[in-house]
Design an enzyme around this catalytic site. Structure first.
Site, PDB file in Angstrom:
ATOM      1  N   SER A  23       5.448  -3.792   6.364  1.00  0.00           N
ATOM      2  CA  SER A  23       5.222  -5.114   5.796  1.00  0.00           C
ATOM      3  C   SER A  23       4.387  -5.914   6.790  1.00  0.00           C
ATOM      4  CB  SER A  23       6.560  -5.817   5.573  1.00  0.00           C
ATOM      5  OG  SER A  23       7.129  -6.111   6.836  1.00  0.00           O
ATOM      6  N   LYS A  24       3.996  -7.099   6.356  1.00  0.00           N
ATOM      7  CA  LYS A  24       3.184  -7.926   7.247  1.00  0.00           C
ATOM      8  C   LYS A  24       3.874  -8.149   8.583  1.00  0.00           C
ATOM      9  CE  LYS A  24       0.524 -10.362   3.835  1.00  0.00           C
ATOM     10  NZ  LYS A  24       0.452 -11.558   3.054  1.00  0.00           N
TER      11      LYS A  24
END
Ligand code: GLU
Length: 475
Positions: free
Chosen positions: A246-247
């Protein structure tokens, strides 16, 4: 087999992160390997999710990574346009074909009614299937209602180049929307039509689409078209391998890596080996090697772990392969400001000293600023140093004066500096961790530097002695 034609089909809903660019890279490699064509198709049919500027950003990302495409929105080809929003008439044509065959119908229900069906199924602990509510006498489709596919539920078996042989039962097949009430097709319909129209031979895409495969197979059959080869990419996982990247775990914009001074060839090698290997222990590949060795069958089924330290290592490897002249050309925009007064000859000497440890180019100012300007005296470098903090100020001062005395007689060649530093170890009876650290701090004001003699040789006699003198007066 037909001429290989692969495509990358992003939706312009944001930036390209490492997962997206990996899909593009694999599709590009399959095309280049077979002397085929690589196509960029913008899937912009979900107007609500579209992000302004994103299409240009995607194109820039592909270009920066050297993933050139043969046909695309800004590169005319036989099968254009390559932006789905400009192909609405094509989807209409294929939709009409399905309507005529009795394989598509207008959906008469409001979203609330469909939601009520869904809730009823949930209460009854049944999976919701739209086809259980298929209207007996659907209205004539006038474009104001969604157009739905009239599915033909049956079991399927199919092959995926990465995931292997797969099969499902009829229960997963449903009447999905082909064209929405805003006139735009769904991804489910548009990509099938476009891949056929554009003569795509391989669909290489992310795992999120695999559950819909039986529906697509059902649609291919209804349209009487043979489907391309499928290759589903597993997710990229975080470093620990316990969840999708994920980011927060560093799934950042691929253009950020370019901005930070990662080399395109290093990014290609690193990204290709997220899930692929050539069956040997080889970890780093030139792009020519990737093109000749890549195969979809050697992409692992399980998620690849994203480890930025490995990326740094791979990038450092590619940096070390470069000649100093190549490196100089590459790092142009990364030098610290003060470097503008220095010529290329000096900069090449500096690069020669930091090439070994440079992981990416935006580290350059931190690693080299002291070569271009006197940094302010930082007293904590001595007071916080494990060994030096044990010495009295007078001892430190005396050591530096002895060093200054000896170096003032040096010709400042690396050899003479090395000899003198070694002699000073003996004459002052100090350890390298004390003496060399002290001289390093005095001449650089940095916690680390390349080899001390090499560094002073590049700095030159005047600068080195001036800095030692400044340090002495600040003690
Ligand atoms: N537009 C889809 C996406 O961006 C592409 C999927 C595909 O490659 O078919 O996820």
């Amino acid at each position: 087999m037909d001429k290989v034609r692969t495509r990358f089909a992003p939706s312009p809903t944001g930036f390209l992160h490492v997962g997206g660019i990996r899909t593009a890279l694999f599709a590009w490699l399959v095309a280049r390997q077979a002397n085929g064509k690589f196509i960029l198709r913008l899937e912009d049919t979900d107007q609500k999710r579209e992000v302004a500027g994103s299409a240009e950003h995607l194109i820039k990302s592909l270009r920066s990574l050297g993933l050139d495409y043969d046909e695309g929105p800004d590169k005319a080809g036989e099968y254009g346009p390559y932006r789905q929003s400009e192909r609405l008439d094509i989807y209409q044509k294929w939709a009409q074909k399905l309507i005529e065959q009795g394989r598509a119908y207008a959906d008469p229900y409001s979203p609330e009614e469909v939601q009520a069906f869904r809730e009823k199924a949930q209460k009854a602990k049944q999976p919701f299937l739209y086809r259980n509510h298929r209207p007996d006498n659907p209205p004539q489709w006038d474009g104001s209602q969604p157009l739905r596919f009239k599915s033909d539920p049956k079991p399927y078996q199919w092959h995926d180049e990465v995931m292997g042989d797969l099969s499902t039962g009829p229960e997963v097949i449903d009447d999905f929307i082909l064209i929405k009430s805003d006139g735009f097709p769904t991804y489910n319909f548009a990509h099938v039509v476009d891949d056929a129209e554009m003569q795509i031979t391989h669909i290489i895409r992310g795992q999120e689409f695999i559950a819909s495969m039986p529906n697509y197979l059902n649609l291919y059959e209804a349209l009487d078209i043979s489907h391309p080869i499928f290759a589903t990419m597993p997710h990229i996982l975080n470093e620990q391998g316990n969840k999708k990247l994920s980011k927060r775990d560093g799934a950042k914009d691929i253009l950020d890596y370019i901005k930070e001074g990662y080399l395109p060839e290093a990014l290609r090698s690193f990204i290709a080996t997220l899930g692929w290997n050539d069956g040997t222990e080889q970890e780093v590949f030139s792009t020519d090697e990737l093109i000749s060795k890549f195969s979809l069958q050697r992409v692992g089924k399980s998620g690849a772990h994203f480890d930025e330290r490995r990326l740094n290592w791979v990038n450092g490897y590619f940096i070390r392969q470069k000649s100093i002249d190549e490196l100089l050309a590459n790092v142009d925009s990364f030098w610290p400001k003060a470097s503008s007064n220095y010529d290329d000859k000096y900069k090449k000497q500096v690069l020669g000293l930091v090439q070994e440890r440079l992981k990416y180019f935006s580290e350059l100012p931190e690693l080299t600023s002291f070569f271009f300007a006197d940094l302010p005296i930082n007293p904590t470098l001595i007071s916080g140093h494990k060994q030096l903090k044990k010495l009295e100020v007078t001892e430190v001062k005396q050591l530096l004066e002895t060093v200054e005395q000896s170096l003032s007689e040096s010709d400042f060649t690396t050899q003479d500096l090395t000899d003198r530093l070694n002699d000073l170890l003996l004459s002052t009876e100090t350890k390298p961790a004390v003496l060399f650290s002290l001289v390093r701090i005095a001449t650089t004001q940095a916690p680390a530097s390349p080899g001390l003699a090499e560094t002073m040789n590049v700095l030159g006699k005047e600068t080195s002695l001036r800095r030692i003198q400044t340090q002495i007066t600040h003690l």
